[in-house]
Write a protein that holds these residues in place. Structure first.
Motif, PDB file in Angstrom:
ATOM      1  N   LEU A 125       0.836  -1.210   0.000  1.00  0.00           N
ATOM      2  CA  LEU A 125       0.000   0.000   0.000  1.00  0.00           C
ATOM      3  C   LEU A 125       0.869   1.257   0.000  1.00  0.00           C
ATOM      4  O   LEU A 125       0.633   2.193  -0.769  1.00  0.00           O
ATOM      5  N   THR A 183       3.214   1.571  -3.321  1.00  0.00           N
ATOM      6  CA  THR A 183       2.536   1.742  -4.606  1.00  0.00           C
ATOM      7  C   THR A 183       1.583   2.933  -4.642  1.00  0.00           C
ATOM      8  O   THR A 183       1.435   3.556  -5.686  1.00  0.00           O
ATOM      9  N   LEU A 184       0.943   3.245  -3.510  1.00  0.00           N
ATOM     10  CA  LEU A 184      -0.090   4.278  -3.542  1.00  0.00           C
ATOM     11  C   LEU A 184       0.334   5.624  -2.956  1.00  0.00           C
ATOM     12  O   LEU A 184      -0.048   6.667  -3.487  1.00  0.00           O
ATOM     13  N   ALA A 185       1.069   5.606  -1.844  1.00  0.00           N
ATOM     14  CA  ALA A 185       1.392   6.877  -1.184  1.00  0.00           C
ATOM     15  C   ALA A 185       2.694   6.766  -0.405  1.00  0.00           C
ATOM     16  O   ALA A 185       2.688   6.552   0.809  1.00  0.00           O
ATOM     17  N   THR A 210      -3.009  15.028   1.679  1.00  0.00           N
ATOM     18  CA  THR A 210      -3.972  14.692   0.640  1.00  0.00           C
ATOM     19  C   THR A 210      -4.897  13.580   1.141  1.00  0.00           C
ATOM     20  O   THR A 210      -4.593  12.905   2.128  1.00  0.00           O
ATOM     21  N   ARG A 246      -5.526  10.802  -0.373  1.00  0.00           N
ATOM     22  CA  ARG A 246      -4.866   9.515  -0.596  1.00  0.00           C
ATOM     23  C   ARG A 246      -3.881   9.197   0.534  1.00  0.00           C
ATOM     24  O   ARG A 246      -3.868   8.086   1.061  1.00  0.00           O
ATOM     25  N   ASN A 247      -3.054  10.182   0.911  1.00  0.00           N
ATOM     26  CA  ASN A 247      -2.104   9.959   2.005  1.00  0.00           C
ATOM     27  C   ASN A 247      -2.831   9.633   3.301  1.00  0.00           C
ATOM     28  O   ASN A 247      -2.385   8.788   4.076  1.00  0.00           O
ATOM     29  N   VAL A 273      -4.236   5.957   3.027  1.00  0.00           N
ATOM     30  CA  VAL A 273      -3.153   4.970   3.059  1.00  0.00           C
ATOM     31  C   VAL A 273      -2.492   4.950   4.434  1.00  0.00           C
ATOM     32  O   VAL A 273      -2.197   3.879   4.967  1.00  0.00           O
ATOM     33  N   ARG A 274      -2.264   6.118   5.036  1.00  0.00           N
ATOM     34  CA  ARG A 274      -1.668   6.158   6.378  1.00  0.00           C
ATOM     35  C   ARG A 274      -2.562   5.437   7.385  1.00  0.00           C
ATOM     36  O   ARG A 274      -2.091   4.705   8.253  1.00  0.00           O
TER      37      ARG A 274
END
Length: 141
Positions: free
Chosen positions: A68, A71-73, A98, A100-101, A104-105
């Motif tokens: 995760l 690849t994403l953040a 953001t 997304r961050n 993902v976090r």
């Protein structure tokens, strides 16, 4: 205006309360499943199968966590506390707060805790709060 500040504050507090409740609930559910699976393997087969199941589950959760992040953040790969302090001191961090961050976090924090990493939720939770407040502020103000 005054009511917008209160709205941002209350929405941030309510949002973080909901996020933390869900986080703790999911972590407790998965950790309970992880240990009950290990115990079932020990009771039904052998201690070695129980250990293998436990290690496999932990490795799987840790792998999902890393996939995760990478690849994403990639900016969600730490607690975010130093970056958060820098932002509070007036430094510009483009792309850090953001949606997304934040997502993902949150998932990475849950997965790391479920995998058994010796990490706490406190640092990422503070950064999630700042991230949520920033997103709400950009939406309302």
């Amino acid at each position: 205006p005054f009511y917008v500040m209160w709205k941002i504050t209350l929405l941030t507090a309510a949002g973080m309360a909901l996020i933390n409740f869900c986080t703790i609930w999911v972590i407790s559910f998965v950790v309970e499943w992880k240990f009950s699976t290990m115990q079932a393997c020990i009771n039904g087969h052998s201690i070695w199968l129980g250990i293998a199941a436990f290690v496999g589950i932990c490795a799987g959760l840790a792998s999902i966590c890393m996939v995760l992040i990478f690849t994403l953040a990639p900016m969600a790969g730490s607690s975010g506390a130093p970056e958060n302090k820098g932002w509070l001191n007036g430094n510009n961090l483009p792309g850090f707060f953001t949606r997304r961050n934040m997502i993902v976090r949150q998932f990475a924090t849950m997965l790391a805790n479920m995998a058994g990493y010796p990490v706490g939720r406190e640092g990422p939770t503070v950064t999630l709060g700042s991230n949520l407040a920033t997103l709400i502020t950009h939406r309302l103000a």
